[in-house]
Design an enzyme around this catalytic site. Structure first.
Site, PDB file in Angstrom:
ATOM      1  N   TRP A 162       0.826  -1.213   0.000  1.00 33.30           N
ATOM      2  CA  TRP A 162       0.000   0.000   0.000  1.00 33.30           C
ATOM      3  C   TRP A 162       0.862   1.265   0.000  1.00 33.30           C
ATOM      4  CZ3 TRP A 162       0.133   3.615   3.995  1.00 33.30           C
ATOM      5  CH2 TRP A 162       0.733   3.199   5.185  1.00 33.30           C
ATOM      6  N   TYR A 298       7.760   3.365  17.299  1.00 33.82           N
ATOM      7  CA  TYR A 298       8.671   2.232  17.397  1.00 33.82           C
ATOM      8  C   TYR A 298       8.018   1.220  18.336  1.00 33.82           C
ATOM      9  CZ  TYR A 298      12.660  -0.706  17.262  1.00 33.82           C
ATOM     10  OH  TYR A 298      13.459  -1.779  17.021  1.00 33.82           O
ATOM     11  N   HIS A 304       8.532   0.622   6.683  1.00 35.03           N
ATOM     12  CA  HIS A 304       8.981   1.579   5.662  1.00 35.03           C
ATOM     13  C   HIS A 304       8.877   2.926   6.374  1.00 35.03           C
ATOM     14  CE1 HIS A 304       9.145   3.447   1.540  1.00 35.03           C
ATOM     15  NE2 HIS A 304       8.720   4.454   2.286  1.00 35.03           N
ATOM     16  N   HIS A 306       8.052   6.142   8.010  1.00 33.48           N
ATOM     17  CA  HIS A 306       6.939   7.086   7.863  1.00 33.48           C
ATOM     18  C   HIS A 306       6.796   7.884   9.149  1.00 33.48           C
ATOM     19  CE1 HIS A 306       5.257   3.276   9.410  1.00 33.48           C
ATOM     20  NE2 HIS A 306       4.514   4.055  10.177  1.00 33.48           N
ATOM     21  N   VAL A 307       6.177   9.060   9.013  1.00 36.02           N
ATOM     22  CA  VAL A 307       6.033   9.966  10.161  1.00 36.02           C
ATOM     23  C   VAL A 307       4.558  10.318  10.312  1.00 36.02           C
ATOM     24  CG1 VAL A 307       6.670  12.232  11.083  1.00 36.02           C
ATOM     25  CG2 VAL A 307       8.364  10.894   9.809  1.00 36.02           C
ATOM     26  N   HIS A 308       4.078  10.259  11.549  1.00 31.54           N
ATOM     27  CA  HIS A 308       2.671  10.554  11.841  1.00 31.54           C
ATOM     28  C   HIS A 308       2.516  12.041  12.183  1.00 31.54           C
ATOM     29  CE1 HIS A 308       1.724   6.156  12.529  1.00 31.54           C
ATOM     30  NE2 HIS A 308       3.039   6.172  12.644  1.00 31.54           N
TER      31      HIS A 308
HETATM   32  P1  M7G Z   1       2.477   2.220  11.914  1.00 34.58           P
HETATM   33  O1  M7G Z   1       3.156   2.927  13.007  1.00 34.58           O
HETATM   34  O2  M7G Z   1       3.360   1.421  10.990  1.00 34.58           O
HETATM   35  O3  M7G Z   1       1.389   1.205  12.420  1.00 34.58           O
HETATM   36  O4  M7G Z   1       1.674   3.319  11.101  1.00 34.58           O
HETATM   37  P2  M7G Z   1       0.009   1.330  13.185  1.00 34.58           P
HETATM   38  O5  M7G Z   1      -1.042   1.042  12.127  1.00 34.58           O
HETATM   39  O6  M7G Z   1       0.088   0.212  14.188  1.00 34.58           O
HETATM   40  O7  M7G Z   1      -0.079   2.687  13.781  1.00 34.58           O
HETATM   41  C1  M7G Z   1       1.125   3.090   9.846  1.00 34.58           C
HETATM   42  C2  M7G Z   1       0.093   4.148   9.584  1.00 34.58           C
HETATM   43  O8  M7G Z   1      -0.355   4.008   8.243  1.00 34.58           O
HETATM   44  C3  M7G Z   1      -1.140   4.009  10.479  1.00 34.58           C
HETATM   45  O9  M7G Z   1      -1.420   5.259  11.090  1.00 34.58           O
HETATM   46  C4  M7G Z   1      -2.234   3.548   9.525  1.00 34.58           C
HETATM   47  O10 M7G Z   1      -3.503   4.038   9.876  1.00 34.58           O
HETATM   48  C5  M7G Z   1      -1.762   4.110   8.202  1.00 34.58           C
HETATM   49  N1  M7G Z   1      -2.223   3.325   7.036  1.00 34.58           N
HETATM   50  C6  M7G Z   1      -2.263   1.985   6.943  1.00 34.58           C
HETATM   51  N2  M7G Z   1      -2.703   1.639   5.701  1.00 34.58           N
HETATM   52  C7  M7G Z   1      -2.850   0.258   5.252  1.00 34.58           C
HETATM   53  C8  M7G Z   1      -2.965   2.779   5.007  1.00 34.58           C
HETATM   54  C9  M7G Z   1      -3.434   3.036   3.683  1.00 34.58           C
HETATM   55  O11 M7G Z   1      -3.711   2.170   2.862  1.00 34.58           O
HETATM   56  N3  M7G Z   1      -3.539   4.362   3.350  1.00 34.58           N
HETATM   57  C10 M7G Z   1      -3.244   5.381   4.233  1.00 34.58           C
HETATM   58  N4  M7G Z   1      -3.413   6.621   3.822  1.00 34.58           N
HETATM   59  N5  M7G Z   1      -2.809   5.146   5.484  1.00 34.58           N
HETATM   60  C11 M7G Z   1      -2.664   3.850   5.871  1.00 34.58           C
END
Ligand code: M7G
Length: 366
Positions: A162, A298, A304, A306-308
């Site tokens: 994704w 973490y 991969h 990414h930053v929230h």
């Molecule tokens: P993470 O810290 O890897 O995992 O964050 P978490 O889901 O346990 O927080 C990944 C972030 O990517 C999360 O905030 C998800 O809501 C977001 N996310 C996941 N997917 C599958 C998608 C997607 O398909 N599109 C978007 N825009 N965000 C996604």
């Protein structure tokens, strides 16, 4: 739960091998929500008004394919609140005592939306992610990372197809808020799946979704998930729901898995994400940098980098101290010591049923 039929298992293996879901150029085959049947409730929260369901879609052969469905009551939209009291509806008085009373309202559909997020087909790992479980804190040294965590995530982390779909504009291309295209110091900023944006135009999560001439999303028209939008003209722009603003910056570089891989070499990239991310958000949504919580997880679920970006007033899932690392602090730490994240121990939560937790247990670390 009984284990699913053989084809599902094969599909999961294929997916893990290919690193992708059942996609066709980034778009998963369309389906209607009504095709899904609930198998069980994985978790629910009365406080957050959210329920996580294990569902399945029955194919023509009668065989079920797993799905995860997240149903969440959407936050109030300020401009619609007066309608809640004005519009004709059932208002049932439940109790009245002195100056206090409680009513139960049955608002019309446009005032009682529920956001449904669907993961389909879902792997066993997706189902486990949402199942309520006992949680433990792990204290991971750099050696633990190298000897336990890294081999584990290399063998079985979540598919990040994704992410590549977004970076390659195969999905969510029309949702991109900002992009710095530089292959080594650039990134893409998009609304996160968790943001309850009430404007449908921005909230359809179907990969590769297209908007028809009426401004409605063709995939949802097809799936009949939002019938009224397919027949009415586009509504004038409404203000976005910003209380739970949530965006995510995905870096173009593909080899950085998490905080553990970061060194001073990545400072220009991280500074771009911080600076340009804040600028893009204030420009598009009017929320200033001082009202944003900008952080990395973490362990992340998806390996991969990414930053929230979340609204400071929003108690976003995963924003607590055991998981969130503020990007500004990460930048300072790396500026002081390039090897900071290859030296220090990091704490993170793991569910008791997670295989990684078992690995830490076997190594006598929990
Ligand atoms: P993470 O810290 O890897 O995992 O964050 P978490 O889901 O346990 O927080 C990944 C972030 O990517 C999360 O905030 C998800 O809501 C977001 N996310 C996941 N997917 C599958 C998608 C997607 O398909 N599109 C978007 N825009 N965000 C996604």
């Amino acid at each position: 739960m009984a284990e699913g039929p053989q084809p599902k298992r094969k599909r999961e293996e294929e997916e893990e091998k290919n690193g992708g879901t059942d996609t066709q150029g980034g778009a998963t085959a369309a389906f209607a929500l009504s095709d899904l049947r609930v198998r069980r409730v994985l978790r629910e929260s009365a406080r957050d008004k959210i329920v996580f369901l294990h569902a399945e879609r029955i194919g023509l052969s009668g065989e079920g394919t797993d799905a995860v469905v997240i149903l969440e009551k959407t936050p109030f939209q300020e401009e619609k609140i007066p309608d809640l009291l004005k519009k004709p509806m059932n208002a049932e008085l439940q109790m009245h005592n002195d100056i206090y009373c409680t009513f139960y309202l049955s608002p019309p559909p446009e005032l009682s939306e529920i956001k449904a997020t669907v993961v389909y087909p879902a792997t066993e790992k997706h189902i486990q992610k949402y199942l309520r479980q006992e949680v433990h804190l792990i204290r991971e040294t750099w050696e633990d990372y190298k000897n336990i965590t890294l081999p584990f995530i290399q063998s079985q982390s979540f598919s990040i197809q994704w992410v590549y779909n977004i970076l390659e504009k195969k999905a969510e291309a029309d949702r991109i808020v900002h992009e710095n295209p530089d292959p080594s110091n650039g990134f893409v900023l998009v609304p996160d799946l968790k943001w309850n944006q009430n404007q449908h135009k921005y909230s359809c999560m179907a990969p590769g979704s297209l908007y028809n001439s009426l401004g409605s999303c063709e995939c949802c028209v097809r799936s009949k998930a939002l019938l009224p939008l397919s027949v009415s003209p586009p509504s004038p722009p409404v203000s976005l729901q910003l209380d739970d603003l949530y965006l995510i910056a995905l870096v173009h570089r593909r080899e950085i898995k998490s905080l553990r891989d970061l060194t001073a070499e990545h400072l220009p990239l991280l500074r771009n994400v911080l600076q340009e991310g804040k600028e893009a958000i204030v420009k598009r949504f009017g929320v200033s940098g001082s009202q944003l919580r900008i952080y990395l997880h973490y362990q992340p679920s998806y390996q991969h980098l990414h930053v929230h970006f979340t609204a400071l007033g929003y108690d976003a899932p995963g924003s607590s101290v055991e998981r969130a690392h503020l990007l500004a602090d990460v930048i300072d730490n790396l500026a002081m010591d390039s090897m900071y994240y290859q030296k220090r121990a990091l704490t993170f939560p793991l569910r008791a049923d997670e295989p990684l937790f078992k690995k830490f247990q076997e190594a006598g670390k929990v």
